[in-house]
Design a protein around this motif. Sequence first.
Motif, PDB file in Angstrom:
ATOM      1  N   GLU A 186       0.827  -1.211   0.000  1.00  0.00           N
ATOM      2  CA  GLU A 186       0.000   0.000   0.000  1.00  0.00           C
ATOM      3  C   GLU A 186       0.857   1.255   0.000  1.00  0.00           C
ATOM      4  OE1 GLU A 186      -0.513  -2.674   1.857  1.00  0.00           O
ATOM      5  OE2 GLU A 186      -2.635  -3.190   1.790  1.00  0.00           O
ATOM      6  N   ILE A 187       1.924   1.227   0.791  1.00  0.00           N
ATOM      7  CA  ILE A 187       2.836   2.374   0.833  1.00  0.00           C
ATOM      8  C   ILE A 187       3.549   2.516  -0.501  1.00  0.00           C
ATOM      9  CG2 ILE A 187       4.922   3.292   1.923  1.00  0.00           C
ATOM     10  CD1 ILE A 187       3.966   1.821   4.514  1.00  0.00           C
ATOM     11  N   PHE A 188       4.021   1.406  -1.063  1.00  0.00           N
ATOM     12  CA  PHE A 188       4.707   1.401  -2.359  1.00  0.00           C
ATOM     13  C   PHE A 188       3.791   2.006  -3.422  1.00  0.00           C
ATOM     14  CE2 PHE A 188       8.110  -1.582  -4.358  1.00  0.00           C
ATOM     15  CZ  PHE A 188       8.517  -0.581  -5.223  1.00  0.00           C
ATOM     16  N   GLU A 189       2.541   1.537  -3.490  1.00  0.00           N
ATOM     17  CA  GLU A 189       1.597   2.040  -4.484  1.00  0.00           C
ATOM     18  C   GLU A 189       1.313   3.525  -4.287  1.00  0.00           C
ATOM     19  OE1 GLU A 189      -1.683  -0.662  -4.013  1.00  0.00           O
ATOM     20  OE2 GLU A 189      -0.828  -2.088  -5.459  1.00  0.00           O
ATOM     21  N   HIS A 190       1.193   3.945  -3.046  1.00  0.00           N
ATOM     22  CA  HIS A 190       0.961   5.369  -2.767  1.00  0.00           C
ATOM     23  C   HIS A 190       2.121   6.217  -3.277  1.00  0.00           C
ATOM     24  CE1 HIS A 190       0.885   8.952  -0.045  1.00  0.00           C
ATOM     25  NE2 HIS A 190      -0.340   8.970  -0.508  1.00  0.00           N
ATOM     26  N   GLN A 191       3.336   5.766  -3.032  1.00  0.00           N
ATOM     27  CA  GLN A 191       4.507   6.500  -3.500  1.00  0.00           C
ATOM     28  C   GLN A 191       4.580   6.509  -5.031  1.00  0.00           C
ATOM     29  OE1 GLN A 191       6.696   8.318  -1.608  1.00  0.00           O
ATOM     30  NE2 GLN A 191       5.162   7.884  -0.055  1.00  0.00           N
ATOM     31  N   LEU A 192       4.355   5.359  -5.635  1.00  0.00           N
ATOM     32  CA  LEU A 192       4.393   5.295  -7.106  1.00  0.00           C
ATOM     33  C   LEU A 192       3.345   6.208  -7.724  1.00  0.00           C
ATOM     34  CD1 LEU A 192       4.908   1.468  -7.652  1.00  0.00           C
ATOM     35  CD2 LEU A 192       6.571   3.274  -8.117  1.00  0.00           C
ATOM     36  N   PHE A 193       2.140   6.198  -7.154  1.00  0.00           N
ATOM     37  CA  PHE A 193       1.066   7.043  -7.685  1.00  0.00           C
ATOM     38  C   PHE A 193       1.424   8.521  -7.586  1.00  0.00           C
ATOM     39  CE2 PHE A 193      -2.978   9.279  -7.576  1.00  0.00           C
ATOM     40  CZ  PHE A 193      -3.611   8.745  -8.689  1.00  0.00           C
ATOM     41  N   SER A 194       2.186   8.898  -6.563  1.00  0.00           N
ATOM     42  CA  SER A 194       2.589  10.305  -6.432  1.00  0.00           C
ATOM     43  C   SER A 194       3.613  10.694  -7.496  1.00  0.00           C
ATOM     44  CB  SER A 194       3.137  10.584  -5.033  1.00  0.00           C
ATOM     45  OG  SER A 194       4.410  10.009  -4.850  1.00  0.00           O
ATOM     46  N   TRP A 195       4.295   9.695  -8.072  1.00  0.00           N
ATOM     47  CA  TRP A 195       5.274   9.950  -9.132  1.00  0.00           C
ATOM     48  C   TRP A 195       4.656   9.845 -10.517  1.00  0.00           C
ATOM     49  CZ3 TRP A 195       9.061   5.903  -6.761  1.00  0.00           C
ATOM     50  CH2 TRP A 195       9.600   6.424  -5.580  1.00  0.00           C
ATOM     51  N   ILE A 196       3.832   8.815 -10.715  1.00  0.00           N
ATOM     52  CA  ILE A 196       3.219   8.584 -12.025  1.00  0.00           C
ATOM     53  C   ILE A 196       1.895   7.845 -11.802  1.00  0.00           C
ATOM     54  CG2 ILE A 196       4.505   6.448 -12.419  1.00  0.00           C
ATOM     55  CD1 ILE A 196       4.540   7.352 -15.433  1.00  0.00           C
ATOM     56  N   THR A 197       0.813   8.420 -12.327  1.00  0.00           N
ATOM     57  CA  THR A 197      -0.511   7.877 -12.050  1.00  0.00           C
ATOM     58  C   THR A 197      -0.879   6.689 -12.930  1.00  0.00           C
ATOM     59  OG1 THR A 197      -1.509   9.517 -13.523  1.00  0.00           O
ATOM     60  CG2 THR A 197      -1.390  10.065 -11.171  1.00  0.00           C
ATOM     61  N   ASP A 198      -0.159   6.451 -14.003  1.00  0.00           N
ATOM     62  CA  ASP A 198      -0.438   5.315 -14.884  1.00  0.00           C
ATOM     63  C   ASP A 198       0.225   4.070 -14.309  1.00  0.00           C
ATOM     64  OD1 ASP A 198      -0.792   3.441 -16.866  1.00  0.00           O
ATOM     65  OD2 ASP A 198       0.034   4.680 -18.481  1.00  0.00           O
ATOM     66  N   ASP A 199      -0.573   3.219 -13.648  1.00  0.00           N
ATOM     67  CA  ASP A 199       0.007   2.049 -12.992  1.00  0.00           C
ATOM     68  C   ASP A 199       0.519   1.000 -13.976  1.00  0.00           C
ATOM     69  OD1 ASP A 199      -2.456   1.087 -13.814  1.00  0.00           O
ATOM     70  OD2 ASP A 199      -3.086   0.419 -11.838  1.00  0.00           O
ATOM     71  N   ASN A 200       0.225   1.156 -15.265  1.00  0.00           N
ATOM     72  CA  ASN A 200       0.805   0.273 -16.279  1.00  0.00           C
ATOM     73  C   ASN A 200       2.307   0.493 -16.425  1.00  0.00           C
ATOM     74  OD1 ASN A 200      -1.592  -1.099 -17.170  1.00  0.00           O
ATOM     75  ND2 ASN A 200      -2.202   0.835 -18.107  1.00  0.00           N
ATOM     76  N   LEU A 201       2.787   1.634 -15.952  1.00  0.00           N
ATOM     77  CA  LEU A 201       4.210   1.957 -16.036  1.00  0.00           C
ATOM     78  C   LEU A 201       4.967   1.596 -14.757  1.00  0.00           C
ATOM     79  CD1 LEU A 201       3.865   5.399 -17.855  1.00  0.00           C
ATOM     80  CD2 LEU A 201       4.423   3.171 -18.852  1.00  0.00           C
ATOM     81  N   TRP A 202       4.272   1.080 -13.781  1.00  0.00           N
ATOM     82  CA  TRP A 202       4.891   0.668 -12.524  1.00  0.00           C
ATOM     83  C   TRP A 202       5.578  -0.683 -12.700  1.00  0.00           C
ATOM     84  CZ3 TRP A 202       0.451   1.445  -8.428  1.00  0.00           C
ATOM     85  CH2 TRP A 202       0.086   2.793  -8.382  1.00  0.00           C
TER      86      TRP A 202
END
Length: 80
Positions: free
Chosen positions: A30-46
């Motif tokens: 959950e923390i990882f996803e929150h941080q990633l979303f703050s950098w880039i909202t397209d989760d296909n690029l995660w």
Amino acid sequence: MAHDEGEVYLIPEFDHPDDAIDFLKDYYVEIFEHQLFSWITDDNLWPDNLSWELFNSWFHYSIQSMVMDTLGEEIEKDEF
């Protein structure tokens, strides 16, 4: 890293630091996803595999036992 503008996550109080790490292992995605979303909202690029090992290689964290509220105002909770 004196002013790295890092995030702060409040977790339950634990008697032993290892228990806090165990808690973090349960919630790191959950923390990882929150941080990633703050950098880039397209989760296909995660990254495909948000593993504990990847979390540890990407993020610096520390477990602190004390939080001091110096403002005296009501705390607001953001949902994520």
